[in-house]
Design an enzyme around this catalytic site. Structure first.
Site, PDB file in Angstrom:
ATOM      1  N   HIS A   1       0.853  -1.195   0.000  1.00  0.00           N
ATOM      2  CA  HIS A   1       0.000   0.000   0.000  1.00  0.00           C
ATOM      3  C   HIS A   1       0.887   1.243   0.000  1.00  0.00           C
ATOM      4  O   HIS A   1       1.868   1.295   0.739  1.00  0.00           O
ATOM      5  CB  HIS A   1      -0.872  -0.024   1.262  1.00  0.00           C
ATOM      6  CG  HIS A   1      -1.892   1.069   1.319  1.00  0.00           C
ATOM      7  ND1 HIS A   1      -1.579   2.366   1.665  1.00  0.00           N
ATOM      8  CD2 HIS A   1      -3.218   1.062   1.072  1.00  0.00           C
ATOM      9  CE1 HIS A   1      -2.686   3.096   1.620  1.00  0.00           C
ATOM     10  NE2 HIS A   1      -3.686   2.338   1.270  1.00  0.00           N
TER      11      HIS A   1
ATOM     12  N   CYS B   1      -3.814   2.443  -4.603  1.00  0.00           N
ATOM     13  CA  CYS B   1      -4.685   3.293  -3.795  1.00  0.00           C
ATOM     14  C   CYS B   1      -4.694   4.692  -4.407  1.00  0.00           C
ATOM     15  O   CYS B   1      -3.724   5.453  -4.278  1.00  0.00           O
ATOM     16  CB  CYS B   1      -4.186   3.333  -2.348  1.00  0.00           C
ATOM     17  SG  CYS B   1      -5.170   4.445  -1.319  1.00  0.00           S
TER      18      CYS B   1
ATOM     19  N   HIS C   1      -7.805   0.284  -4.131  1.00  0.00           N
ATOM     20  CA  HIS C   1      -8.541   1.194  -3.243  1.00  0.00           C
ATOM     21  C   HIS C   1      -8.960   2.385  -4.083  1.00  0.00           C
ATOM     22  O   HIS C   1      -8.089   3.063  -4.634  1.00  0.00           O
ATOM     23  CB  HIS C   1      -7.625   1.748  -2.149  1.00  0.00           C
ATOM     24  CG  HIS C   1      -7.295   0.789  -1.058  1.00  0.00           C
ATOM     25  ND1 HIS C   1      -6.493   1.148   0.007  1.00  0.00           N
ATOM     26  CD2 HIS C   1      -7.675  -0.483  -0.825  1.00  0.00           C
ATOM     27  CE1 HIS C   1      -6.383   0.125   0.836  1.00  0.00           C
ATOM     28  NE2 HIS C   1      -7.077  -0.885   0.356  1.00  0.00           N
TER      29      HIS C   1
ATOM     30  N   ASP D   1     -12.573   3.198  -1.041  1.00  0.00           N
ATOM     31  CA  ASP D   1     -11.753   3.559   0.106  1.00  0.00           C
ATOM     32  C   ASP D   1     -12.371   4.781   0.769  1.00  0.00           C
ATOM     33  O   ASP D   1     -12.652   5.768   0.099  1.00  0.00           O
ATOM     34  CB  ASP D   1     -10.334   3.865  -0.363  1.00  0.00           C
ATOM     35  CG  ASP D   1      -9.353   3.894   0.795  1.00  0.00           C
ATOM     36  OD1 ASP D   1      -9.664   3.317   1.849  1.00  0.00           O
ATOM     37  OD2 ASP D   1      -8.275   4.495   0.636  1.00  0.00           O
ATOM     38  N   HIS D   2     -12.578   4.684   2.016  1.00  0.00           N
ATOM     39  CA  HIS D   2     -13.160   5.781   2.805  1.00  0.00           C
ATOM     40  C   HIS D   2     -14.501   6.239   2.220  1.00  0.00           C
ATOM     41  O   HIS D   2     -14.893   5.862   1.131  1.00  0.00           O
ATOM     42  CB  HIS D   2     -12.224   6.992   2.915  1.00  0.00           C
ATOM     43  CG  HIS D   2     -10.903   6.634   3.523  1.00  0.00           C
ATOM     44  ND1 HIS D   2      -9.923   7.546   3.744  1.00  0.00           N
ATOM     45  CD2 HIS D   2     -10.398   5.457   3.975  1.00  0.00           C
ATOM     46  CE1 HIS D   2      -8.881   6.949   4.292  1.00  0.00           C
ATOM     47  NE2 HIS D   2      -9.137   5.679   4.439  1.00  0.00           N
TER      48      HIS D   2
ATOM     49  N   TYR E   1     -14.520   5.105   7.580  1.00  0.00           N
ATOM     50  CA  TYR E   1     -15.223   3.854   7.284  1.00  0.00           C
ATOM     51  C   TYR E   1     -16.680   3.855   7.717  1.00  0.00           C
ATOM     52  O   TYR E   1     -17.183   2.916   8.341  1.00  0.00           O
ATOM     53  CB  TYR E   1     -14.428   2.655   7.843  1.00  0.00           C
ATOM     54  CG  TYR E   1     -13.130   2.521   7.086  1.00  0.00           C
ATOM     55  CD1 TYR E   1     -13.097   1.867   5.858  1.00  0.00           C
ATOM     56  CD2 TYR E   1     -11.957   3.126   7.538  1.00  0.00           C
ATOM     57  CE1 TYR E   1     -11.933   1.794   5.119  1.00  0.00           C
ATOM     58  CE2 TYR E   1     -10.783   3.062   6.805  1.00  0.00           C
ATOM     59  CZ  TYR E   1     -10.783   2.393   5.600  1.00  0.00           C
ATOM     60  OH  TYR E   1      -9.638   2.329   4.854  1.00  0.00           O
TER      61      TYR E   1
END
Ligand code: DNO
Length: 389
Positions: free
Chosen positions: A236, A274, A301, A348-349, A365
């Site tokens: 990551h 990501c 992501h 992601d998020h 999250y």
């Protein structure tokens, strides 16, 4: 027409967002970790299978482990690093034996992710995560009081002025937000600012070159085993992808990724692409990076950031902001058509929206915010698929 595999991150049985909530998002799997085990410990077959059982009971699959964290000793190549590498390898064997095929990890010293505001209000009333360069300098120079020569005079002065206007409550709030991104450090027992400073100092002798070497040596030990048990290791990127707190960063740019992937050239040595992390640097060309590393992208992501002139950013809607999500998705959809197995992705998020605003969730999250992200991303994917493939 092959689709990416849709997943949601789940923090385990204590997560306020339940597996049943995740099922309603339409995702087929989850991304999770055994967060209760300390960094460096072996994940036993029993612990892994117990967690897998819970996920499968909800008719979901455990698609990716995010993360098997890397002990600081391995990153520094100090102390008990060899034992921790051996443990890591055993964990990978146990995961593979339990049918798990993808593992995510990062190689950021001390801090996992860093933000200065976890409740940044957007004009529509939603809340987002934000990284503000000046606030971060306030924390670093005036709250943590770290000796540093990384800031310009203008930056120091600006931070000093902002610090003077801050109440104690505001300072505490900022500190709380910054240290929230220290999961590695907390499991290794460093919660207070003093302890935090001590961990930072343990990197005094480690520059970028040395950290790169330590990563490469770790991969040389671990990747052959991953290859043997057909497991994808996915690194990551640094979040944000710039040096912070005097710590070196080695997973921030296309050059960094190229060095990592060619340094140990194996299909098991892969990338977690990501977009939100890479996207916080304006000199990272995301569609070009996705294309360059497409063969080795084994986990995705998807999230966007809105980057400001000084490098500050906040997390934007998934299809807006500085990341060209359409262009990135194009590359990923194309790569997926060449594969026999679906590439796992997750939104992601997400913003805190509607009922999220009254719920205690892990930063980024929330249920509804991520559900919105996933819905938009899956629509984008379908649109590209139907019009091109
Ligand atoms: C934050 C996440 C990170 C990520 C790790 C991967 O939301 O993206 O915590 O899981 O850095 O090892």
């Amino acid at each position: 027409m092959k689709k990416l595999e849709q997943n949601m991150r789940w923090y385990g049985p204590d997560d306020a967002v339940s597996l049943m909530d995740i099922r309603q998002s339409g995702a087929s799997g989850v991304v999770t970790s055994l967060h209760h085990l300390p960094n460096g410990a072996i994940w036993s077959l029993e612990e892994i299978r117990k967690r897998k059982g819970i996920i499968e009971m909800a008719n979901l699959t455990w698609s990716v482990v995010e993360s098997v964290n890397i002990h600081e000793d391995i990153k520094r190549r100090s102390g008990r690093f060899q034992e921790y590498i051996d443990n890591y390898i055993q964990t990978l064997r146990n995961l593979a034996m339990s049918g798990i095929k993808t593992v995510c990890y990062n190689f950021m010293p001390v801090v996992d992710w860093t933000r200065t505001d976890l409740e940044f209000s957007l004009p529509n009333g939603a809340k987002a995560l934000r990284f503000d360069k000046t606030d971060f300098a306030v924390f670093d120079l005036f709250i943590l009081k770290r000796q540093s020569n990384e800031y310009s005079d203008v930056e120091i002065e600006k931070a000093g002025r902002r610090f003077k206007l801050m109440t104690q409550k505001e300072q505490d709030r900022l500190t709380g937000f910054v240290v929230a991104g220290l999961p590695g450090a907390t499991t290794e027992g460093s919660k207070s600012l003093e302890a935090f400073k001590t961990v930072l100092e343990s990197y005094n002798e480690i520059d970028e070159q040395l950290l790169k070497e330590n990563l490469n040596l770790f991969l040389k030990d671990v990747i052959p085993v991953a290859e043997e048990v057909t497991l994808n290791m996915t690194i990551h990127p640094d979040d944000p992808p710039i040096p912070l707190l005097g710590l070196p960063r080695v997973v921030s740019t296309a050059k960094n990724i190229d060095d990592i992937l060619t340094g140990v050239d194996s299909p098991s040595n892969g990338l977690c692409f990501c977009t939100g992390s890479f996207g916080a640097r304006s000199d990272n060309d995301l569609p070009a990076m996705a294309a360059q590393f497409s063969k080795r992208i084994n986990f995705i992501h998807l999230r966007s950031v809105n980057v400001e002139e000084d490098g500050s950013f906040y997390e934007d809607n998934h299809l807006e902001g500085s990341v060209d999500m359409y262009a990135v998705m194009n590359v990923l959809v194309k790569e997926q058509q060449k594969r026999n197995t679906p590439i796992p992705m997750r939104p992601d998020h997400g913003h805190k929206l509607l009922d999220d605003l009254t719920k205690e969730t892990n930063p980024g999250y929330s249920a509804i915010g991520r559900l919105k992200g996933l819905a938009e991303l899956r629509g984008l994917e379908l649109g590209i698929l139907k019009s091109r493939f």
